[in-house]
Scaffold this active site. Structure first.
Site, PDB file in Angstrom:
ATOM      1  N   HIS A   1       0.822  -1.222   0.000  1.00  0.00           N
ATOM      2  CA  HIS A   1       0.000   0.000   0.000  1.00  0.00           C
ATOM      3  C   HIS A   1       0.852   1.266   0.000  1.00  0.00           C
ATOM      4  O   HIS A   1       0.316   2.362  -0.189  1.00  0.00           O
ATOM      5  CB  HIS A   1      -0.925   0.029   1.222  1.00  0.00           C
TER       6      HIS A   1
ATOM      7  N   ASP B   1      -2.669 -10.328  -2.536  1.00  0.00           N
ATOM      8  CA  ASP B   1      -3.232  -9.905  -1.251  1.00  0.00           C
ATOM      9  C   ASP B   1      -4.724  -9.596  -1.440  1.00  0.00           C
ATOM     10  O   ASP B   1      -5.154  -9.216  -2.526  1.00  0.00           O
ATOM     11  CB  ASP B   1      -2.479  -8.652  -0.780  1.00  0.00           C
TER      12      ASP B   1
ATOM     13  N   HIS C   1      -6.290  -7.078  -0.472  1.00  0.00           N
ATOM     14  CA  HIS C   1      -6.488  -5.652  -0.739  1.00  0.00           C
ATOM     15  C   HIS C   1      -5.722  -5.218  -1.983  1.00  0.00           C
ATOM     16  O   HIS C   1      -4.617  -5.694  -2.248  1.00  0.00           O
ATOM     17  CB  HIS C   1      -6.015  -4.823   0.454  1.00  0.00           C
TER      18      HIS C   1
ATOM     19  N   ASP D   1      -4.392 -12.783   3.384  1.00  0.00           N
ATOM     20  CA  ASP D   1      -5.672 -12.323   3.944  1.00  0.00           C
ATOM     21  C   ASP D   1      -6.856 -12.690   3.061  1.00  0.00           C
ATOM     22  O   ASP D   1      -7.987 -12.269   3.322  1.00  0.00           O
ATOM     23  CB  ASP D   1      -5.641 -10.827   4.283  1.00  0.00           C
TER      24      ASP D   1
HETATM   25  C1  SP5 Z   1      -1.172  -5.084   3.927  1.00  0.00           C
HETATM   26  C2  SP5 Z   1      -2.642  -5.101   4.243  1.00  0.00           C
HETATM   27  O1  SP5 Z   1      -3.267  -6.152   4.151  1.00  0.00           O
HETATM   28  N1  SP5 Z   1      -3.190  -3.966   4.669  1.00  0.00           N
HETATM   29  C3  SP5 Z   1      -4.590  -3.890   4.983  1.00  0.00           C
HETATM   30  C4  SP5 Z   1      -4.973  -2.619   5.639  1.00  0.00           C
HETATM   31  C5  SP5 Z   1      -6.404  -2.624   6.044  1.00  0.00           C
HETATM   32  N2  SP5 Z   1      -6.684  -1.554   6.936  1.00  0.00           N
HETATM   33  C6  SP5 Z   1      -8.067  -1.256   7.211  1.00  0.00           C
HETATM   34  C7  SP5 Z   1      -8.737  -2.393   7.869  1.00  0.00           C
HETATM   35  C8  SP5 Z   1      -9.942  -1.955   8.631  1.00  0.00           C
HETATM   36  C9  SP5 Z   1     -10.549  -3.126   9.308  1.00  0.00           C
HETATM   37  N3  SP5 Z   1     -10.694  -2.930  10.702  1.00  0.00           N
HETATM   38  C10 SP5 Z   1     -11.530  -3.916  11.271  1.00  0.00           C
HETATM   39  C11 SP5 Z   1     -11.555  -3.857  12.762  1.00  0.00           C
HETATM   40  C12 SP5 Z   1     -12.559  -4.847  13.231  1.00  0.00           C
HETATM   41  N4  SP5 Z   1     -12.420  -5.109  14.608  1.00  0.00           N
HETATM   42 ZN    ZN Z   2      -4.254  -7.034   2.641  1.00  0.00          ZN
END
Ligand code: SP5
Ligand code: ZN
Length: 353
Positions: A169, A205, A207, A294
């Site tokens: 990212h 990934d 994302h 992921d």
């Molecule tokens: C490298 C990578 O996989 N980065 C991913 C970044 C995602 N960040 C935002 C995720 C928001 C999700 N938060 C959920 C909390 C639930 N308890």
């Molecule tokens: Zn990711």
């Protein structure tokens, strides 16, 4: 394949990330890497070593994909944060004000003296805490990426840059998504600089690899392909759509394969075939795989449903490209499964390579 692991990774250990108005524990934790190392010790794929690259070469490799003003900022960020208020030494730095983009009339050409403002200028989310050890850990990861690229350009079939924080990212001059330096981009550029005429990056990934896309968007010598959750509903939201195909000389050299939340392995696997066809058509001579785990069904922040056994098949399919390949370690937050899933993928690759 050799694994280059980052001895400084645990120096980066954020406490909390912002989520829906509250601070929640970080998903991107040091234990993730420890689980992969432990699994590699149970099921060795080859030598496990720390990278040996000299400082000047490493700085040059980082500078090939990140701007000088961003790298200067990252290097000095923790000291500036603590200088703002000595009590900050106990707190992670997170941004809370952003210039958005020029489209909104804000300027990004004048560097604010205020550190909090500069932190916002160089980031795109408030989920990526910057800590006392972030620079050391991120730099150690870049060293892994460079060492892996060198190993592959010297003739190895594959190499694994096992590091955290992740990288895909992070853009030319911004952090976000738990990423600070783009290890996959550093590896891809190092392969180019070692003489590979055409390098493909195939990001698996969950994302979208927005940082990598942005770094190479106007270039025809590095193809970027990403399979990911549809940004209409999934992080990072503001990039990763199918109509982003590259620009200028890079037109046609970016491929986004977005899939809806809930996608299972059959569809994901068919999409990987499409991605590999794009790599083939491009005529890549080397491949970089930002390897996020992921996509796993048990991942706490993602929405695909791959099972642990599926990762063997992912590795086999990637090996089918027949290219010298560098793997980087990206996401994967089902911490206790991430070692199994990562090594399944790499073992599947090695078995059929
Ligand atoms: C490298 C990578 O996989 N980065 C991913 C970044 C995602 N960040 C935002 C995720 C928001 C999700 N938060 C959920 C909390 C639930 N308890
Ligand atoms: Zn990711």
């Amino acid at each position: 394949m050799k694994t280059f692991h980052n001895p400084h990774h645990a120096a980066h250990a954020g406490q909390q990330e912002m989520f829906r108005g509250r601070m929640v524990p970080c998903h991107e934790v040091p234990a993730r890497l420890d689980f992969v190392l432990a699994e590699l010790q149970r099921r060795p794929l080859g030598a496990l070593q720390t990278p040996e690259v000299d400082d000047a070469a490493l700085d040059a490799a980082i500078g090939r994909v990140h701007s000088a003003r961003y790298v200067d900022f990252l290097r000095g960020a923790w000291a500036e944060w603590v200088a703002m208020d000595p009590a900050n030494a106990e707190r992670d730095a997170l941004p809370s004000v952003w210039p958005l983009s020029n489209r909104h009339g804000f300027r990004n050409d004048v560097l604010p003296a205020n550190f909090a403002a500069r932190l916002g200028l160089f980031s795109f989310d408030s989920g990526s805490p910057l800590t006392a050890g972030t620079w050391a850990a991120a730099r150690g990861g870049a060293a892994c990426a460079l060492a892996a690229a060198r190993d592959v350009s010297a003739g190895a079939r594959s190499a694994f840059a096992l590091s955290r924080p992740p990288g895909h990212h992070a853009g030319p001059d911004f952090l976000g998504g738990y990423c600070f330096l783009n290890n996959a981009a550093i590896a891809a550029q190092a392969l180019r600089d070692a003489g590979h005429a055409k390098v493909a990056v195939l990001d698996v990934d969950y994302h979208h690899g927005n940082g990598t896309q942005t770094i190479f968007y106007e270039r025809a010598d590095v193809l970027t392909v990403s399979i990911h959750g549809d940004p209409v509903t999934e992080y990072p939201f503001f990039l990763g759509h199918a109509d982003e195909r590259g620009a200028g000389a890079g037109e046609g050299f970016n491929v986004n394969l977005a899939l809806p939340r809930g996608t299972g392995f059959d569809t994901w696997r068919a999409t990987l075939t499409t991605a590999l066809q794009a790599v083939q058509r491009f005529g890549a001579t080397a491949l970089v795989v930002p390897m996020g785990l992921d996509t796993f069904e048990g991942d706490p922040i993602s929405g695909f449903t791959l099972k642990s056994a599926d990762y063997f098949a992912v590795g086999e399919a990637l090996a089918g490209a027949g290219l010298p390949t560098v793997f980087t370690f990206e996401g994967g937050y089902a911490v206790e499964a991430v070692g199994t899933n990562a090594v399944n993928l790499l073992e599947g690759f090695q078995r059929s390579a």
